[in-house]
Scaffold this motif. Structure first.
Motif, PDB file in Angstrom:
ATOM      1  N   UNK A 131      54.826  31.279 -83.341  1.00 31.56           N
ATOM      2  CA  UNK A 131      54.491  29.917 -83.755  1.00 31.56           C
ATOM      3  C   UNK A 131      55.533  28.906 -83.272  1.00 31.56           C
ATOM      4  N   UNK A 132      56.708  29.406 -82.851  1.00 27.63           N
ATOM      5  CA  UNK A 132      57.738  28.502 -82.350  1.00 27.63           C
ATOM      6  C   UNK A 132      57.432  27.999 -80.941  1.00 27.63           C
ATOM      7  N   UNK A 133      56.592  28.709 -80.220  1.00 26.27           N
ATOM      8  CA  UNK A 133      56.277  28.308 -78.843  1.00 26.27           C
ATOM      9  C   UNK A 133      55.612  26.938 -78.830  1.00 26.27           C
ATOM     10  N   UNK A 134      56.158  26.072 -77.989  1.00 24.42           N
ATOM     11  CA  UNK A 134      55.640  24.712 -77.881  1.00 24.42           C
ATOM     12  C   UNK A 134      56.188  23.761 -78.922  1.00 24.42           C
ATOM     13  N   UNK A 137      62.716  22.712 -81.490  1.00 25.83           N
ATOM     14  CA  UNK A 137      63.619  23.542 -82.287  1.00 25.83           C
ATOM     15  C   UNK A 137      65.013  22.915 -82.296  1.00 25.83           C
ATOM     16  N   UNK A 138      65.477  22.564 -83.474  1.00 28.01           N
ATOM     17  CA  UNK A 138      66.803  21.962 -83.639  1.00 28.01           C
ATOM     18  C   UNK A 138      67.807  23.080 -83.873  1.00 28.01           C
ATOM     19  N   UNK A 139      68.506  23.467 -82.794  1.00 25.74           N
ATOM     20  CA  UNK A 139      69.421  24.593 -82.867  1.00 25.74           C
ATOM     21  C   UNK A 139      70.853  24.186 -83.150  1.00 25.74           C
ATOM     22  N   UNK A 140      71.736  25.155 -83.021  1.00 26.02           N
ATOM     23  CA  UNK A 140      73.152  24.936 -83.306  1.00 26.02           C
ATOM     24  C   UNK A 140      73.937  24.641 -82.022  1.00 26.02           C
ATOM     25  N   UNK A 160      61.434  32.546 -74.762  1.00 22.07           N
ATOM     26  CA  UNK A 160      62.498  32.002 -73.916  1.00 22.07           C
ATOM     27  C   UNK A 160      62.911  30.668 -74.525  1.00 22.07           C
ATOM     28  N   UNK A 161      64.116  30.575 -75.100  1.00 20.69           N
ATOM     29  CA  UNK A 161      64.515  29.355 -75.799  1.00 20.69           C
ATOM     30  C   UNK A 161      64.615  28.119 -74.908  1.00 20.69           C
ATOM     31  N   UNK A 162      64.703  28.336 -73.593  1.00 20.61           N
ATOM     32  CA  UNK A 162      64.838  27.199 -72.680  1.00 20.61           C
ATOM     33  C   UNK A 162      63.552  26.893 -71.919  1.00 20.61           C
ATOM     34  N   UNK A 163      62.529  27.701 -72.156  1.00 23.95           N
ATOM     35  CA  UNK A 163      61.256  27.489 -71.465  1.00 23.95           C
ATOM     36  C   UNK A 163      60.079  27.336 -72.421  1.00 23.95           C
ATOM     37  N   UNK A 164      60.098  28.097 -73.508  1.00 18.86           N
ATOM     38  CA  UNK A 164      58.935  28.153 -74.393  1.00 18.86           C
ATOM     39  C   UNK A 164      58.949  27.124 -75.511  1.00 18.86           C
ATOM     40  N   UNK A 182      65.792  13.574 -91.202  1.00 21.42           N
ATOM     41  CA  UNK A 182      65.359  12.264 -90.708  1.00 21.42           C
ATOM     42  C   UNK A 182      64.126  12.347 -89.815  1.00 21.42           C
ATOM     43  N   UNK A 183      63.664  13.574 -89.546  1.00 23.08           N
ATOM     44  CA  UNK A 183      62.427  13.717 -88.780  1.00 23.08           C
ATOM     45  C   UNK A 183      62.545  14.393 -87.434  1.00 23.08           C
ATOM     46  N   UNK A 184      63.762  14.828 -87.042  1.00 25.90           N
ATOM     47  CA  UNK A 184      63.943  15.481 -85.751  1.00 25.90           C
ATOM     48  C   UNK A 184      63.615  16.968 -85.854  1.00 25.90           C
ATOM     49  N   UNK A 185      62.709  17.446 -85.001  1.00 26.84           N
ATOM     50  CA  UNK A 185      62.424  18.870 -84.918  1.00 26.84           C
ATOM     51  C   UNK A 185      61.317  19.371 -85.832  1.00 26.84           C
ATOM     52  N   UNK A 186      60.627  20.403 -85.342  1.00 29.04           N
ATOM     53  CA  UNK A 186      59.622  21.096 -86.148  1.00 29.04           C
ATOM     54  C   UNK A 186      60.264  22.245 -86.926  1.00 29.04           C
ATOM     55  N   UNK A 187      61.321  22.809 -86.318  1.00 30.46           N
ATOM     56  CA  UNK A 187      62.068  23.907 -86.929  1.00 30.46           C
ATOM     57  C   UNK A 187      63.559  23.621 -86.768  1.00 30.46           C
ATOM     58  N   UNK A 188      64.340  24.181 -87.668  1.00 29.33           N
ATOM     59  CA  UNK A 188      65.785  24.005 -87.600  1.00 29.33           C
ATOM     60  C   UNK A 188      66.472  25.285 -88.074  1.00 29.33           C
TER      61      UNK A 188
END
Length: 332
Positions: A131-134, A137-140, A160-164, A182-188
């Motif tokens: 479900x993360x594809x597309x 993602x707000x990573x570290x 693929x974290x840099x492609x998917x 504040x609204x950035x990202x679908x996942x964190x």
């Protein structure tokens, strides 16, 4: 009258003697400057050692300061602004790869899993990693253990974290939670107690644990320069003994009892939330009760770093790990 005067003078003398003795005992304690990479419930046993007086019992006066970031923590350690650091083991490899005559040695492990959780903006009943594809993602921060473990887990699930997905990594550690709120990202990817607070507020929902997915790894360890350990072996041993006592106390205590003790270190969190978080960490085996950084864990760490493209060079276990003190304390 004279009799009462003598009694009064005697009482004052006794008080002064007791005061002087207490001051003398405090002065006799060995000062240790401890820098932690961030303030986190993930480091609960450390706060237990402080709050329950275990360091004082060992004759140590431990001054804790939060340095907010691996680079700042290592700078404090290398410049002697701190004697001991609590930070990710990967930082010792970075320092070693840059060349040094006084390497930073990992001497005790505090946590043995990743401490972050995947939080979704929307509530998901049956989460699947696909479900993360597309998604966004707000990573570290790039190069840190949370980011490397995050990418390791994503790849493990065929992502693929840099492609998917759209991976955001340019936000400071301290501002990641606020950015998501504040609204950035679908996942964190978040540490506790922020993840649980967000869930309680409806800001986000915990859907997976990176710690459970990545397995055992020396995530955060206590480390010091080789010269400091050599010159202060007795102090380091006392430090480890206090921590080991705290680890054992945490292991046998309930989340609620632990939360009540550490709550002063997290004034913005209530005891109920802290208890939930602590139990979650205990259940997934995050706290390293034995505190021994194993060779298997060291190899897993370097594999994760290599997978993320962040391993500057392979470093032998014996080069940057010293388990002698921990093993001595545990065998007492």
């Amino acid at each position: 009258m004279k009799r009462w005067l003598k009694i009064g003078m005697l009482m004052v003398a006794v008080f002064l003697l007791m005061f002087a003795s207490a001051c003398s005992q405090k002065e006799e304690r060995t000062k240790v400057s401890l820098a932690e990479v961030t303030r986190s419930v993930f480091y609960t046993p450390q706060y237990i050692a402080l709050a329950n007086g275990y360091f004082e019992d060992e004759g140590l006066d431990v001054e804790l300061k939060t340095t907010w970031g691996g680079d700042k923590t290592m700078t404090a350690l290398l410049s002697d602004a701190a004697d001991i650091a609590l930070v990710g083991s990967e930082t010792s490899i970075y320092v070693y790869a840059q060349g040094t005559n006084d390497p930073v040695i990992n001497f005790a492990q505090l946590t043995q899993t990743d401490g972050t959780f995947l939080v979704s903006r929307e509530k998901v009943d049956d989460f699947e990693w696909d479900q993360l594809k597309g998604s966004t993602f707000l990573g570290q921060r790039k190069g840190g253990m949370p980011q490397m473990v995050g990418e390791f887990v994503l790849k493990k699930h065929g992502i693929d974290p840099h492609q998917d997905l759209e991976l955001i990594q340019n936000i400071d550690f301290a501002n990641i939670a606020n950015s998501f709120a504040s609204g950035t990202g679908d996942y964190v990817q978040l540490f506790e107690p922020t993840a649980s607070v967000f869930e309680k507020e409806g800001t986000g929902y915990i859907v997976a644990s990176f710690g459970e997915e990545s397995g055992h790894v020396p995530y955060t360890t206590f480390m010091a320069k080789e010269s400091y350990i050599k010159d202060n072996e007795e102090t380091v041993e006392k430090f480890v003994r206090a921590l080991y006592k705290a680890q054992q106390w945490v292991e046998k205590s309930s989340g609620e009892d632990i939360a009540k003790v550490v709550q002063p270190y997290f004034e913005d969190s209530d005891v109920e939330t802290l208890a939930t978080v602590i139990e979650r960490y205990k259940n997934q085996g995050s706290f390293a009760e034995k505190m021994t950084l194993t060779e298997e864990g060291w190899e897993n760490l370097q594999n994760i770093m290599e997978e993320a493209g962040e391993l500057p060079e392979k470093v032998d276990y014996d080069t940057l790990v010293n388990t002698d003190i921990v093993e001595k304390v545990m065998n007492e």
